[in-house]
Write an enzyme that holds these catalytic residues in place. Structure first.
Site, PDB file in Angstrom:
ATOM      1  CB  CYS A 101       1.841   5.101  -7.620  1.00 39.73           C
ATOM      2  SG  CYS A 101       0.609   3.814  -7.679  1.00 39.73           S
ATOM      3  NE  ARG A 130      -5.243  -0.977  -2.135  1.00 46.78           N
ATOM      4  CZ  ARG A 130      -4.028  -1.513  -2.101  1.00 46.78           C
ATOM      5  NH1 ARG A 130      -3.878  -2.796  -1.795  1.00 46.78           N
ATOM      6  NH2 ARG A 130      -2.969  -0.779  -2.374  1.00 46.78           N
ATOM      7  CD  GLN A 148      -0.766   1.062   0.118  1.00 46.15           C
ATOM      8  OE1 GLN A 148      -0.870   1.944  -0.710  1.00 46.15           O
ATOM      9  NE2 GLN A 148      -0.496  -0.177  -0.208  1.00 46.15           N
ATOM     10  CG  ASP A 150       2.196   4.164  -0.975  1.00 44.45           C
ATOM     11  OD1 ASP A 150       2.719   3.067  -1.184  1.00 44.45           O
ATOM     12  OD2 ASP A 150       1.048   4.458  -1.338  1.00 44.45           O
ATOM     13  CG  HIS A 152       5.515   6.349  -5.045  1.00 47.68           C
ATOM     14  ND1 HIS A 152       4.581   6.779  -4.130  1.00 47.68           N
ATOM     15  CD2 HIS A 152       5.027   5.206  -5.582  1.00 47.68           C
ATOM     16  CE1 HIS A 152       3.566   5.920  -4.123  1.00 47.68           C
ATOM     17  NE2 HIS A 152       3.810   4.969  -4.994  1.00 47.68           N
ATOM     18  CE  LYS A 231       3.681  -8.368  -5.435  1.00 46.95           C
ATOM     19  NZ  LYS A 231       2.468  -8.047  -4.675  1.00 46.95           N
ATOM     20  CG  HIS A 277       5.448   1.623  -7.092  1.00 46.34           C
ATOM     21  ND1 HIS A 277       4.269   2.330  -7.231  1.00 46.34           N
ATOM     22  CD2 HIS A 277       5.953   1.499  -8.351  1.00 46.34           C
ATOM     23  CE1 HIS A 277       4.077   2.615  -8.507  1.00 46.34           C
ATOM     24  NE2 HIS A 277       5.078   2.115  -9.202  1.00 46.34           N
TER      25      HIS A 277
END
Length: 400
Positions: A101, A130, A148, A150, A152, A231, A277
């Site tokens: 992000c 991670r 990911q 992802d 945004h 979320k 997100h």
């Protein structure tokens, strides 16, 4: 353990059997993709790109390592630094990204924005790291390095519900492609949250409003929201009915404020966008693991790393097999020839173990009649076909 569970082969064993991925003590929790695994992975990424282009997303790519100050600004340092990896470069502290992000926020801020541009939908297949405890690592399901899918979205306040609505449709479209069932959870404000209670209440109400308008069944998961916003989570049900959290839609009023994101509204005033997100696969790795166990390696034709295996009975039949291979590859199919000096029965058994959707057996009779003997995985022989007939059959299966 149920009989059904005992019959299933784990994705780790399938990954080894089908030569898709491997692990190494040289990089615990960081998968190595073998050539066939890359084919499977690339097919998933190609599907992602096609569907996102159609849905109005622009693909971006952001660095995997950025200065520590950025992560302090985003709030990840306060809420997530125990799970992050760090490095020193030129006497400055850097962090390897656990999420994508902040990079998307920097791209949004790279130029002046008008209300006419919004919504802006950025998609990124972002490699993240991670730190997971070694005892929790589990094949591709829980790893330390993963990609990911992802996205945004930067939206105006009046666009929140319509954009979340579109994301929910896109999630359903993706999961339906694989025949997955899924459950929905609405996760609310955690104890360790960022921002004001009033803004959180507004965000939670917006997400709940979309779920109710779409008449979707969902459960409320109290206190399990991200530190920056509530979320909606999507839990895929695997072949044993186990639940895996994959997709997510998160509403964020906090980070656009921390990064001073602004756009110019219709009255020429500066306004702050809201950030959504969003991920659908969740991670390519976890999704592949679920797919492997769901299909038990018996992938649909479009996903199979090797779609067609040609088995010449003897050396004299190899050149005919190579002609078949060339013509099928021109049609876009992934084809291999087993030209080893082995009995045809062994070749058939080994191809079945590799779960190739189609086997083509060629010998004297097939060459004489200009056909191939077609075997389909799990069904056995489905007869002799001319090459054009076979290609028509394959195209119809891919369409379905």
């Amino acid at each position: 353990m149920s009989a059904k569970a005992e019959e299933r082969v784990s994705h780790q064993k399938l990954g080894q059997q089908l030569e898709l991925f491997m692990s190494s003590e040289e990089a615990p929790g960081m998968p190595f993709y073998l050539p066939k695994g890359m084919v499977l992975r690339n097919e998933l990424e190609n599907l992602w790109r096609i569907k996102h282009q159609r849905a109005g997303y622009q693909e971006i790519k952001t660095p995997i390592m950025m200065k520590q100050e950025l992560w302090e600004q985003s709030g990840h340092w306060d809420h997530y630094h125990e799970n992050m990896y760090f490095s020193n470069v030129d006497e400055q502290k850097y962090a390897i990204k656990p999420m994508s992000c902040p990079g998307a926020l920097l791209i949004f801020n790279s130029k002046r924005r008008s209300y006419r541009e919004l919504p802006i939908r950025y998609g990124e297949l972002g490699l993240v790291h991670r730190h997971e405890l070694s005892g929790s690592l589990n094949g591709l399901l829980r790893v330390r390095a993963f990609t990911q899918d992802d996205a945004h979205l930067f939206v105006r306040e009046d666009q929140i519900e319509s954009e979340v609505d579109k994301v929910l449709d896109l999630v359903d479209e993706f999961y339906s492609e694989f025949g997955f069932s899924y459950k929905i959870e609405l996760s609310t404000r955690p104890e360790d949250f960022m921002g004001s209670v009033e803004v959180w209440d507004q965000a939670e109400q917006a997400l709940e409003s979309v779920l109710k308008k779409k008449q979707l069944d969902y459960q409320v998961n109290e206190g399990d929201g991200a530190f920056y916003g509530p979320k909606i989570d999507f839990h895929i049900l695997d072949s044993l009915g186990r639940s895996w959290q994959c997709g997510t839609v998160q509403l964020d009023f906090q980070m656009p404020e921390k990064f001073n994101c602004q756009y110019i509204d219709e009255e020429n005033n500066l306004r702050q966008p809201i950030m959504i997100h969003r991920a659908i696969y969740g991670s390519i790795e976890r999704f592949m693991a679920i797919l492997l166990e769901y299909f038990q390696g018996n992938f649909p034709l479009w996903l199979a790393p090797v779609q067609i295996k040609i088995l010449p009975i003897a050396d004299a039949h190899v050149s005919y097999a190579e002609e078949m291979k060339q013509q099928l590859e021109k049609e876009g199919y992934r084809v291999e020839i087993d030209d080893r000096v082995e009995k045809i029965g062994l070749k058939i058994r080994e191809s079945a173990m590799q779960k190739h959707p189609y086997m083509l057996i060629v010998g004297d009779q097939e060459i004489e009649n200009d056909v191939v003997n077609v075997r389909k995985h799990k069904l056995g022989s489905i007869g002799e076909m001319k090459l054009g007939e076979l290609i028509g059959h394959l195209k119809a299966e891919k369409r379905n």
